[in-house]
Scaffold this active site. Structure first.
Site, PDB file in Angstrom:
ATOM      1  N   HIS A 359       0.886  -1.292  -0.124  1.00  0.00           N
ATOM      2  CA  HIS A 359      -0.056  -0.013   0.112  1.00  0.00           C
ATOM      3  C   HIS A 359       0.776   1.149  -0.048  1.00  0.00           C
ATOM      4  CE1 HIS A 359      -3.187  -2.825   0.701  1.00  0.00           C
ATOM      5  NE2 HIS A 359      -2.441  -3.353   1.664  1.00  0.00           N
ATOM      6  N   CYS A 360       2.056   1.176  -0.773  1.00  0.00           N
ATOM      7  CA  CYS A 360       2.999   2.331  -0.659  1.00  0.00           C
ATOM      8  C   CYS A 360       3.170   2.791   0.878  1.00  0.00           C
ATOM      9  CB  CYS A 360       2.195   3.299  -1.733  1.00  0.00           C
ATOM     10  SG  CYS A 360       2.365   3.133  -3.394  1.00  0.00           S
ATOM     11  N   SER A 361       3.300   1.712   1.634  1.00  0.00           N
ATOM     12  CA  SER A 361       3.849   2.130   3.149  1.00  0.00           C
ATOM     13  C   SER A 361       4.573   1.180   3.511  1.00  0.00           C
ATOM     14  CB  SER A 361       2.351   2.291   3.944  1.00  0.00           C
ATOM     15  OG  SER A 361       1.610   3.391   3.365  1.00  0.00           O
TER      16      SER A 361
END
Length: 404
Positions: A359-361
């Site tokens: 999640h781009c995290s």
């Protein structure tokens, strides 16, 4: 659990009844009024805004300026604030990092970030630190997903120059204490940046009440097309910063030796504008204004609670920060010992669309001691049918992988 059902407003969902779209945190579907407004623009008004004195160019420029005013009103920005149109939330954050932070920060300065930030709210700050010698301090949530204000009081100190975090966590939906963090930052003279991307469809943040210095969001997560983002900041602050993109549209005068730039917000909008995307944002704002916001929020909350109750009944499934103090329409989960991509693939075969991955995290995933997870996210067009479809599909995953 009955509430307003806006599914009929969304052509893609009407044409695809088998689709159970639970990926609105990645991008929302577009309602008919937005699509119709864009089609009208392309068929009746298409021109290059600010590049000509003919009717189409002038009308296109007026559409942009009218949307600028409407956006400011929508988020309740103070009259002293400007609205800059960008291509995305990511570009908005990069403008702040490159044009505000890079010229100002020095060795010994600190930037305070939430570990749950999207990469777009981490990577630009890492670049600033590499270039200036500044360092990053991290804020970590507790086991339930809540940021600890007492920890923040220790991390936000005299050497803190910037505090940047998401209003709503991209991966889990946890709501961060924006006003409290902003107050702490301002006590030490730090500038506050809030990424509002995930908050926009769940009740529009009031920028004046938040009190932050920079507020950013992207249109495509609140029913507009891809290609338009927003940066809101005080005019005086934007005037003190250099431009980001150099070229046509952001200059008043150019000679062989020098250029004179326009004032804010226009000096940050170099190049031909994506007028159709801006038009779609205007239509999206009007659509949001037409919604029964309290009823919508209650409906999404009820769906979220119903899904969480079902997920917690499945012994082979684990959730992440699902019991945060406040959470908005996002649930992160994994089937134990099954990669999130495998889970999402099987769900997709059942017509249930969720996001899988980091999640781009990635730093946040590491903090949670996982590589990735699935994410189900709700919006105004979801119903109990979607909750039931996801529950059935997860039982199918359990059977396939012989989960107990």
């Amino acid at each position: 659990m009955s509430g307003p059902n806006y599914k009929a407003d969304f052509p893609l969902l009407l044409r695809s009844p088998r689709v159970h779209y639970l990926d609105s945190a990645a991008t929302t579907q577009r309602p008919a009024p937005v699509l119709e407004r864009v089609m009208h623009y392309h068929t009746h008004l298409n021109g290059n805004a600010g590049r000509g004195s003919h009717e189409l160019a002038v009308e296109s420029a007026l559409l942009i300026e009218n949307t600028r005013k409407k956006t400011a009103q929508f988020i309740n920005a103070a009259p002293t604030h400007d609205i800059v149109f960008t291509k995305s939330c990511t570009e908005s954050l990069n403008i702040i990092a490159h044009c505000y932070a890079l010229p100002r920060l020095r060795a010994g300065d600190e930037i305070v970030l939430a570990i749950s930030n999207h990469h777009a709210n981490i990577v630009p700050w890492q670049h600033v630190c590499r270039c200036t010698g500044a360092t990053i301090q991290w804020l970590y949530p507790d086991a339930e997903g809540n940021l600890d204000i007492q920890e923040a009081q220790k991390k936000i100190r005299a050497c803190t120059k910037i505090v940047s975090f998401s209003a709503v966590v991209n991966a889990t939906g946890a709501v961060n204490p924006a006003q409290e963090l902003t107050a702490l930052a301002h006590q030490v003279g730090a500038v506050v940046v809030i990424d509002g991307a995930q908050a926009m469809v769940h009740g529009v943040p009031n920028v004046a009440d938040l009190g932050c210095d920079f507020f950013v969001f992207s249109g495509h997560k609140m029913f507009s097309l891809f290609g338009v983002g927003v940066l809101c900041a005080p005019h005086t602050l934007l005037e003190s910063m250099p431009p980001f993109l150099y070229g046509g549209g952001m200059v008043d005068f150019v000679t062989e030796q020098e250029s004179v730039f326009k004032g804010a917000p226009h000096k940050y909008e170099g190049g031909s504008a994506n007028t159709a995307a801006v038009v779609s944002l205007c239509a999206a704002i009007e659509y949001c204004e037409s919604l029964e916001s309290s009823a919508v929020r209650a409906s999404v909350h009820a769906l979220d609670a119903a899904l969480l109750a079902r997920l917690e009944e499945l012994p082979f499934l684990e959730t992440y920060h699902a019991r945060a103090r406040e959470r908005l329409g996002i649930i992160a989960f994994n089937v134990k010992n099954v990669h999130s991509h495998d889970t999402a693939h099987i769900l997709g075969e059942e017509g249930v669309m969720v996001r899988s991955g980091d999640h781009c995290s990635k730093p946040f995933m590491t903090h949670l001691s996982i590589q990735s997870c699935c994410r189900a996210s709700f919006c105004i067009y979801n119903t109990m049918e979607d909750v039931e479809a996801l529950t059935r599909a997860l039982h199918a995953v359990g059977r396939i992988f012989q989960c107990s």
